[in-house]
Scaffold this motif. Structure first.
Motif, PDB file in Angstrom:
ATOM      1  N   ASN A  10      61.238  63.021  22.379  1.00  0.00           N
ATOM      2  CA  ASN A  10      61.946  64.262  22.689  1.00  0.00           C
ATOM      3  C   ASN A  10      62.152  64.417  24.194  1.00  0.00           C
ATOM      4  N   TYR A  11      63.326  64.783  24.589  1.00  0.00           N
ATOM      5  CA  TYR A  11      63.539  65.195  25.983  1.00  0.00           C
ATOM      6  C   TYR A  11      63.242  66.696  26.049  1.00  0.00           C
ATOM      7  N   GLY A  12      62.458  67.090  27.014  1.00  0.00           N
ATOM      8  CA  GLY A  12      62.079  68.511  27.115  1.00  0.00           C
ATOM      9  C   GLY A  12      63.169  69.330  27.793  1.00  0.00           C
ATOM     10  N   ASN A  52      62.422  72.682  29.457  1.00  0.00           N
ATOM     11  CA  ASN A  52      61.459  72.676  30.554  1.00  0.00           C
ATOM     12  C   ASN A  52      62.005  72.010  31.816  1.00  0.00           C
ATOM     13  N   ASN A  53      63.059  71.235  31.673  1.00  0.00           N
ATOM     14  CA  ASN A  53      63.547  70.517  32.850  1.00  0.00           C
ATOM     15  C   ASN A  53      65.061  70.311  32.749  1.00  0.00           C
ATOM     16  N   TRP A  69      67.503  66.953  32.072  1.00  0.00           N
ATOM     17  CA  TRP A  69      67.895  66.358  30.799  1.00  0.00           C
ATOM     18  C   TRP A  69      69.300  66.749  30.369  1.00  0.00           C
ATOM     19  N   THR A  93      53.841  65.090  30.982  1.00  0.00           N
ATOM     20  CA  THR A  93      53.669  65.505  29.602  1.00  0.00           C
ATOM     21  C   THR A  93      52.226  65.904  29.328  1.00  0.00           C
ATOM     22  N   TRP A 139      51.958  73.647  24.893  1.00  0.00           N
ATOM     23  CA  TRP A 139      53.257  73.398  24.278  1.00  0.00           C
ATOM     24  C   TRP A 139      54.122  74.665  24.215  1.00  0.00           C
ATOM     25  N   ASP A 173      57.857  67.577  30.311  1.00  0.00           N
ATOM     26  CA  ASP A 173      59.219  67.019  30.396  1.00  0.00           C
ATOM     27  C   ASP A 173      59.604  66.185  29.192  1.00  0.00           C
ATOM     28  N   LYS A 229      58.331  74.279  23.281  1.00  0.00           N
ATOM     29  CA  LYS A 229      59.441  74.291  24.236  1.00  0.00           C
ATOM     30  C   LYS A 229      60.115  72.942  24.405  1.00  0.00           C
ATOM     31  N   TRP A 230      59.312  71.880  24.409  1.00  0.00           N
ATOM     32  CA  TRP A 230      59.906  70.580  24.679  1.00  0.00           C
ATOM     33  C   TRP A 230      60.579  69.969  23.451  1.00  0.00           C
TER      34      TRP A 230
END
Lengths: 329, 584
Positions: free
Chosen positions: B340-342, B345-346, B349, B421, B461, B469, B498-499
C-alpha cells in the motif's frame, strides 16, 4: 524475633504500593491504547469515549491510580480485565496455584540435585567428577531455557514419544517443564554450593573436626554444610521468587496457563488491571520470600538469630552468663 | 613440602613432585575428554533441532504435490485432488467422537466484533449464521433463512424459518434477527460501519420476516458473518455477563466448558432444532489455544490434537520430510497480500511516476517468498484467482534500472527520499519490510522501519500524524468468495487505517459502485475495472495470495475435508464435519 517478623510484614504494604505506583506510571506512559486495541480501527468517537469512561481511562493519571488503590483497599478488588471482563482475582486464583506448584517442584529438584552435587564437587575438587560437573554447569548456565525446553520437547516428546508435549493433564506432563525449569537453578546452586563449601572446608574448625577423628561425612554434614548454607539459601530463595513471579518462557513453550503467561498477555493487550493485579501479587511474593529467607538465616545461623533477639532477652542472657561466671569464681 | 590430596591423604615431600606431574597429566586428559564431550553435545543439540521428522509415511510426491499446489492456489482450492491423491495415509480412524483443534492466535469468545476477537469456529458451532459462505461451493447460504433478497435499492428482506429454537427453548423470531445486527454498534463493534444500515428503520413485518433499511445497497452485506442471537436472553444477562462464555445459541453445539486462554469444549445438543441436517456424528469439539505455534504443531505430530494451522517453518519441514501420521494441505483464504502507498499520510504518492518506480524497483516474487516461504502463490490482481471477480491485469516486472529511470522522471535523485512505516512486530511483517528496505536501498531511498505490538501498532495506524508512508496489507479474516470489497478493507475508508486508503477519484467512484449495488453482476464488473485501474495507475501492488497450510491427522481426515471446512485465518466451519454428510 516476632517483632521483627511483624515489622517486616508491615513493610510489605508500602513496598507493594511503591511497586504499584512505579508499574502503573510506566504502563500509563507507554504507547498503546487498550480501548483502541479492543475496538479496532473502525470505532466512532462516541463509542471510544463511552468505553474509556467504562474503564475509567478518561480520568487523569492521579484519578486512575487513586481509583485503583481505593478500590483495592476498600473492596479488596483487583478489578476486571478490560479484554475478557473476567475478574482478575478469579483468574489469579486459577493460575497462581499452577505457577506455585511448578515453582515448588522445580525448586525442590534444584535443592535435592544441586546441593548434593555442589558438595560432592567441592569435596572432590579437581577430580574428573568435579571437572565434568563444572563443565555441565557452565553449559546449563549458558544455554537459554527456551532452547533447553524446545530440545527436550523434540527429543522426549516428538522423537521418543515418552512424554507429553503440552499442558499439565497427567503426572508425566510435569516432568519436562519442571526439569527444564530446574536445570538452570541446579547449575547455579551447584556452583554456589561448591564455592562456599570450598571456603568452609579449608577453615581451621574443619581441620579440628577431622583431627578429632570424625568421619568425613559427619564433618561435611554437621560442620561444613551448616556454615555454607547462608549464600546457598539466598540462591534458593531468589530462584523460588523468580519462578513464582512466573516462568514466562516455560509456560509459553509448554502451554501452561500460569501467572507468567497471564502477565505477558496483559502487557501485550495493555490490559492495565491485569498488569497491576499480577504485579501487586508478584511484589507481595518477593517481600514474603525475602522475609522467609531472612528468617531461615536465623534458623541456620545462631549469630544472626541473636541479632533478632530483643533487648530484654539479651539483658537476661547476659545476667545469666554473669551469674554463672560469678559462681565459677 | 608436606601436603594432602583432595581426599585428605597425606603426601610426603619426596612424592610431591611426582604427584604434581601425575595430576597435570590427568588434568590434560580430562580437558581433552571434556572438549570431546562438549563437541558431541553441540552436535547432538544441532541434530536434535533438524533432521528427519521421525519417518515419513507420506510419499515424496505428497510434499511435492503440496508444494506444486503452492504454485497455483486454484488447484488446491477447487479440488483437493493434487494433495489427497498424493498417497495420503488411508483414513482408518472412522468418525471420531471428539476432535481437538489447535489455535495459536487466542481462544476468542462468543461476542463478535470487538477484541479479543470472536472464535469464528466456536461461534459456528454454538450459533446459527444468518449468512455464511460454504467453503466447498463458495456460495452464500443461510442456516436460518428460507429466502432473502433486495426488495428495492434500500430494502433487504429476510424470511426466517419458523422452527428455529435456541438452547434455552426460545423460538427465534424476526426481532432476534434484527437484534443480531443492531447489537453490534451498541457493543462498540465496527462490523456494520460500512454497511450504511439504518438500524432504527429496520422492522419485523411479521413474526418471521424482517426488512433491513440501507442508505445505499451494500454488496458485502451477505458476505459478512453475523450470528443469530437471542434478544431476550441477551437483554436479560447484559453484555458484561460471564454467561457470554457459555452463551445461549441456536446452533448444534453448546459450550460446556470455557477456560480463558486455554480451551473450550463444545458438546452436541440433543435438542438441536435442525433435524434436516441429520444426526450429529461428532459429539464433542475441543478448541485448544496454544501460546506457541511450534508446541501446537508438536501436539499434532504426537496425535494430541487432530487439526491445526501449520506454522510456515513446520510446513516447510513437512514439504521437505513429509509427515508421520499427519498431512498438510494448502488452503487459500480468498485474500491477497498487497503493498500500500500511504496516500493520506504523504502527498508524494500523488506522483504516479514515483509509484511506478517503487513498483518496478522491487522483486515482488522474491518478497512474497520471503514472507510465505513454500506457501508463496503469486498474485496478479487484488483478488485471488479463485474469485469470480478475478481478472489477470498483468504483472509488475522487476527492473531495477528502469526503476531508477522512473525515479529520476518523478523528479527524485537517490538520497532524496526517506520512507517510514510502523508494522506489527512479527516475523512475517518484519521479513516483508526488511526485504522492501533492501530494494529501496538499492534505489537510493532510505527506509525507516518501526515495529510494535498490536496495541501500539493500531494506535499508530489510525493516527493521522503517524507519518506511515507505506504498509503491507491483507485481510486477516479472509474472504471465502474472494470479494474485492473484503480484500481491500481500508481502500475506501479515509477514517480508518490511514495508509490503506486509495486516494484516487476514479478508483473511489468505481469502488463505491462495486460496494453499493444490488446488482451482483454490476458489482463483479466494477470489481474487475477497479483491479485493472489499480494496475494501470499503480495504486497498490498485489504480490502474493494469502494461503494457509492446514495440518491434519491423516488417519481421520482427508485433505478435501479440510478444504471444505476452512474459511480462513483459524476459522473452521466445523459444522461441515459435525454431520454424517461431511464424512461421505
Amino acid at each position: 524475633m516476632i517483632k521483627y517478623f511483624i515489622k517486616r510484614l508491615l513493610w510489605t504494604i508500602p513496598v507493594m504500593l511503591g511497586v504499584l505506583v512505579v508499574v502503573f506510571t510506566i504502563t500509563y506512559f507507554t504507547p498503546g491504547d487498550p480501548v483502541m486495541t479492543i475496538l479496532g480501527t473502525g470505532y466512532t468517537p462516541e463509542r471510544y469515549a463511552a468505553m474509556a469512561h467504562e474503564f475509567g481511562l478518561d480520568k487523569g493519571y492521579f484519578g486512575q491510580i487513586g481509583s485503583y488503590i481505593w478500590n483495592l483497599i476498600s473492596q479488596g478488588s483487583f478489578g476486571k480485565s478490560f479484554a475478557s471482563n473476567i475478574p482478575i482475582a478469579q483468574e489469579i486464583a486459577i493460575r497462581f496455584p499452577v505457577t506455585l506448584k511448578l515453582a515448588l517442584l522445580s525448586t525442590f529438584f534444584v535443592v535435592i540435585v544441586g546441593l548434593p552435587l555442589g558438595i560432592l564437587s567441592a569435596t572432590k575438587q579437581y577430580s574428573a567428577f568435579d571437572t565434568s560437573l563444572t563443565a555441565v554447569a557452565l553449559i546449563l548456565c549458558a544455554v537459554p531455557s527456551f532452547i533447553l525446553a524446545l530440545l527436550s520437547l523434540i527429543l522426549f516428546g516428538v522423537k521418543l514419544r515418552w512424554l507429553p508435549i503440552s499442558g499439565l493433564d497427567t503426572w508425566k506432563s510435569w516432568i519436562l517443564p519442571v526439569a527444564t525449569n530446574a536445570l538452570g537453578g541446579i547449575a547455579v546452586l551447584m556452583r554456589m554450593t561448591r564455592t562456599t563449601m570450598l571456603e568452609v572446608i579449608r577453615q581451621d574448625y574443619i581441620r579440628t573436626a577431622r583431627a578429632k577423628g570424625l568421619k568425613e561425612s559427619v564433618v561435611i554434614r554437621r560442620h561444613a554444610l551448616q556454615n555454607c548454607l547462608i549464600p546457598v539459601l539466598t540462591v534458593i530463595g531468589s530462584n523460588l521468587t523468580m519462578q513464582l513471579a512466573g516462568a514466562i518462557i516455560i509456560e509459553t513453550i509448554f502451554n501452561i496457563n500460569g501467572m507468567g503467561m497471564y502477565l505477558m498477555q496483559g502487557i501485550l493487550a495493555r490490559d492495565y488491571p491485569v498488569i497491576n493485579g499480577t504485579v501487586i501479587l508478584i511484589a507481595f511474593i518477593v517481600c514474603v520470600m525475602n522475609l522467609a529467607v531472612d528468617l531461615l538465616y536465623a534458623l541456620v545461623d545462631p549469630r544472626i538469630k541473636a541479632q533478632y533477639t530483643s533487648g530484654k532477652r539479651k539483658a537476661k542472657a547476659i545476667r545469666k552468663l554473669r551469674s554463672a561466671k560469678t559462681e565459677v569464681e | 613440602m608436606n601436603g594432602r590430596t583432595p581426599d585428605g591423604e597425606r603426601i610426603n615431600e619426596g612424592d610431591n613432585e611426582k604427584y604434581l606431574k601425575e595430576r597435570k597429566k590427568a588434568m590434560k586428559k580430562m580437558k581433552a575428554f571434556l572438549s570431546i564431550l562438549l563437541a558431541l553435545s553441540m552436535v547432538f543439540a544441532l541434530t536434535a533441532c533438524g533432521g528427519s521428522g521421525g519417518g515419513a509415511s507420506a510419499e515424496p510426491a505428497a510434499p511435492a504435490g503440496s508444494a506444486a499446489s503452492a504454485e497455483s492456489a486454484a488447484p488446491a482450492a477447487d479440488s483437493a485432488a493434487p494433495a489427497s491423491d498424493n498417497a495420503e495415509a488411508e483414513v482408518t480412524g472412522g468418525i471420531p467422537d471428539t476432535i481437538t483443534i489447535g489455535f495459536s492466535g487466542g481462544l476468542g469468545r462468543f461476542l463478535a466484533g470487538i477484541a479479543p476477537s470472536e472464535s469464528f469456529t466456536g461461534c459456528d458451532a454454538v450459533f446459527d449464521s444468518i449468512f455464511k459462505t460454504d467453503p466447498e461451493t463458495k456460495e452464500i447460504m443461510s442456516d436460518v433463512l428460507d429466502s432473502w433478497g433486495w426488495k428495492d435499492e434500500h430494502t433487504f428482506e429476510m424470511k426466517m424459518k419458523e422452527n428455529i429454537y435456541f438452547s434455552n427453548g426460545d423460538n427465534a423470531t424476526a426481532e432476534d434477527l434484527i437484534f443480531s445486527y443492531a447489537n453490534h454498534p451498541e457493543r462498540g463493534s465496527n462490523y456494520l460501519n460500512s454497511f450504511g444500515l439504518l438500524l432504527d428503520q429496520c422492522v419485523a413485518t411479521d413474526t418471521y420476516t424482517a426488512e433491513f433499511k440501507f442508505e445505499k445497497p451494500y454488496v458485502a452485506f451477505t458476505n459478512t458473518i453475523i450470528y443469530l442471537i437471542d434478544k431476550s436472553w441477551s437483554e436479560e444477562v447484559g453484555w458484561d455477563s460471564m454467561e457470554w462464555y457459555q452463551p445461549v445459541g441456536s446452533g448444534p453445539y453448546k459450550c460446556t466448558e470455557y477456560v480463558a486462554d486455554d480451551h473450550m469444549i463444545l458438546e452436541a445438543r440433543d435438542d438441536y432444532w435442525n433435524k434436516d441436517k441429520g444426526e450429529i456424528v461428532v459429539k464433542k469439539w475441543i478448541l485448544k489455544n496454544y501460546a506457541d505455534p511450534s508446541t501446537m504443531f508438536m501436539d499434532l505430530e504426537t496425535g494430541k490434537i487432530q487439526m491445526c494451522q501449520a506454522p510456515t517453518a513446520d510446513y516447510d519441514r513437512y514439504v521437505k520430510d513429509g509427515g508421520d501420521g499427519y498431512d498438510c494441505v494448502l488452503a487459500p483464504t480468498g485474500v491477497v497480500c498487497y503493498f500500500n502507498y500511504g496516500f493520506l499520510n504523504n502527498p508524494i504518492w500523488q506522483n504516479q511516476k514515483l509509484r511506478e518506480a517503487i513498483a518496478a524497483g522491487v522483486d515482488w516474487a522474491a518478497l512474497g517468498k520471503l514472507g510465505y516461504g513454500n506457501m508463496y502463490v503469486p498474485a496478479n490482481s487484488l483478488v485471488p484467482e479463485m474469485s469470480k471477480e478475478y481478472v489477470d491485469v498483468g504483472q509488475v516486472t522487476y527492473d531495477p534500472e528502469h526503476a531508477k529511470e522512473l525515479l529520476a522522471e518523478a523528479g527524485y535523485k537517490p538520497g532524496d527520499l526517506k520512507l517510514h512505516t510502523f508494522m506489527m512486530d512479527n516475523p512475517f511483517y518484519k521479513d516483508l519490510c526488511e526485504g522492501f528496505q533492501f530494494y529501496m536501498q538499492e534505489m537510493g531511498i532510505e527506509c525507516d522501519l518501526e515495529f510494535g505490538d498490536i496495541s501500539t501498532t493500531i494506535a499508530q495506524w489510525v493516527d493521522p500524524a503517524s507519518g506511515i508512508d507505506f504498509g503491507f496489507f491483507y485481510y486477516v479474516a479472509g474472504s471465502p468468495t474472494g470479494m474485492l470489497r473484503l480484500n481491500t478493507w481500508n481502500a475506501g475508508d479515509p477514517n480508518g487505517v490511514k495508509w490503506g486508503y486509495f486516494d484516487d477519484e476514479e478508483f473511489q467512484a468505481l469502488y463505491t459502485e462495486h460496494c453499493y449495488t444490488t446488482d451482483p453482476d454490476l458489482s463483479v464488473q466494477r470489481s474487475k475495472e477497479c483491479q485493472q485501474l489499480v494496475y494501470d495507475k499503480t495504486l497498490a501492488v498485489p504480490f502474493c495470495e494469502d494461503v494457509k497450510a492446514l495440518a491434519y491427522d491423516n488417519t481421520i481426515f482427508t485433505g478435501e475435508q479440510m478444504l471444505n471446512c476452512y474459511i480462513g485465518a483459524d476459522n473452521y466451519q466445523i459444522t461441515k464435519l459435525s454431520f454424517a454428510s461431511g464424512w461421505e
